[in-house]
Design an enzyme around this catalytic site. Structure first.
Site, PDB file in Angstrom:
ATOM      1  N   GLU A 163      36.877  35.468  45.341  1.00 46.01           N
ATOM      2  CA  GLU A 163      37.916  35.370  44.317  1.00 46.01           C
ATOM      3  C   GLU A 163      37.528  34.417  43.193  1.00 46.01           C
ATOM      4  OE1 GLU A 163      41.957  34.843  45.465  1.00 46.01           O
ATOM      5  OE2 GLU A 163      41.559  35.223  47.582  1.00 46.01           O
ATOM      6  N   SER A 218      49.210  34.559  45.442  1.00 47.71           N
ATOM      7  CA  SER A 218      48.898  34.388  44.034  1.00 47.71           C
ATOM      8  C   SER A 218      49.991  33.588  43.318  1.00 47.71           C
ATOM      9  CB  SER A 218      48.681  35.761  43.392  1.00 47.71           C
ATOM     10  OG  SER A 218      48.054  35.647  42.144  1.00 47.71           O
ATOM     11  N   HIS A 254      40.977  38.893  46.074  1.00 46.16           N
ATOM     12  CA  HIS A 254      42.272  38.297  45.780  1.00 46.16           C
ATOM     13  C   HIS A 254      43.397  39.044  46.498  1.00 46.16           C
ATOM     14  CE1 HIS A 254      45.065  35.839  43.563  1.00 46.16           C
ATOM     15  NE2 HIS A 254      45.709  36.909  43.145  1.00 46.16           N
TER      16      HIS A 254
END
Length: 316
Positions: free
Chosen positions: A258, A163, A288
């Site tokens: 996602e 991320s 995610h």
């Protein structure tokens, strides 16, 4: 990956979670974990919750950990039995630059090191909104400088994370590249957040099925991280729009479910146009940052194994 028609996507979504489309049973364990409490409100609650869900399954007993100061930045060494201590994964955790920590990502970081057969150095970089850009990048650079001072060769280091940690990995590489300094052997980007303008189509296509990230929340994170005098499409904060010429070999892994799916897909295309050695693997039904939950997700274990093979190839 997406139909291009919102109604068709919605129909597919309803079918998937009513049994009409085959889904991974294992991901439902994680979905239930994430949905077991109301969404946290405020930075303190969010930071506590990511530690709770990220650490829902304990670190393996055979992992050795050691706290270390990397040029003023707290960090943690970890290694599995037999790890090559001359090679390093510099791990930068996710959490939208506003949450996440060594504790929340310890299992992911340690198991990635195990898969690659190397040591992991996980970084506790400063968080926004208390410390907006460029604080996290400054901390990542300090850790890189510290590794160099300890005698680690750049070509024996892989930099990676999930991320925001994927974004930060790219920003660290860009800074080293622009300065003409030795660069990491490879990059590992798991569900990377590469576009803080939130312009990917999957932001809306996958909104109904992503249990973690939605536009309003991502807007809040971006506003907390990016100073007012920096545009959201500035390559310093959105590497999707950067010049990727010279990018080291890069592995990108992302889940099909996602909202940030297009952050990976479009980034890989941009890297390919720049003639980079880049690989993309989209894992069906995954959400995610799914490698966080390798204890219960076969796809997460497969992703870590894929990273391990990739890292060994690049580190020699």
């Amino acid at each position: 990956m997406r139909t291009g028609h919102a109604t068709t996507r919605a129909e597919t979504t309803r079918a998937r979670y009513s049994g009409g489309v085959s889904a991974s049973a294992d991901i439902q364990i994680v979905r239930r974990l994430l949905g077991s409490k109301p969404r946290p409100v405020g930075w303190a609650e969010r930071r506590a919750r990511i530690v709770e869900v990220g650490g829902a399954w304990p670190v393996a007993d055979d992992i050795a950990v050691e706290a270390v100061d990397t040029g003023g930045v707290p960090a943690e060494w970890s290694r599995a039995p037999g790890a090559d201590t001359s090679q390093v994964l510099l791990f930068l955790h996710g959490g939208g630059y506003c949450s996440g920590s060594i504790a929340s990502h310890r299992t992911m970081a340690t198991e990635a090191g195990r898969a690659a057969g190397i040591r992991t150095l996980a970084l506790e970089y400063r968080l926004a909104p208390e410390h907006p850009y460029p604080a996290a990048l400054e901390d990542a650079r300090a850790a890189w400088d510290w590794l160099e001072s300890q005698g680690f060769a750049a070509d024996q280091v892989v930099v990676g994370g999930d991320s925001a940690g994927g974004n930060l990995s790219l920003e660290l590489w860009r800074e080293l590249h622009r300065a003409g300094r030795p660069e990491p052997a490879a990059l590992w980007l798991a569900s990377p957040w590469t576009d803080l303008t939130l312009s990917g189509a999957s932001m809306d296509d996958n909104d109904a099925i992503d249990p973690l990230l939605h536009r309003a929340y991502l807007e809040e994170l971006a506003a907390a991280y990016v100073p007012a005098d920096i545009a959201r499409d500035d390559p310093r904060v959105s590497p999707l729009f950067a010049d990727l010429t010279g990018l080291p070999p890069t592995l990108v892994q992302v889940g099909s479910d996602e909202t940030l799916l297009d952050d990976s897909v479009r980034f890989v295309r941009a890297a390919a146009v720049a003639e980079a050695d880049v690989r993309l693997h989209v894992y069906p039904h995954m959400i995610h940052a799914f490698p966080l939950w390798s204890a219960v997700l076969p796809s997460a274990r497969a992703a870590l194994a894929e990273f391990g093979e990739f890292a060994r190839e690049r580190l020699g």
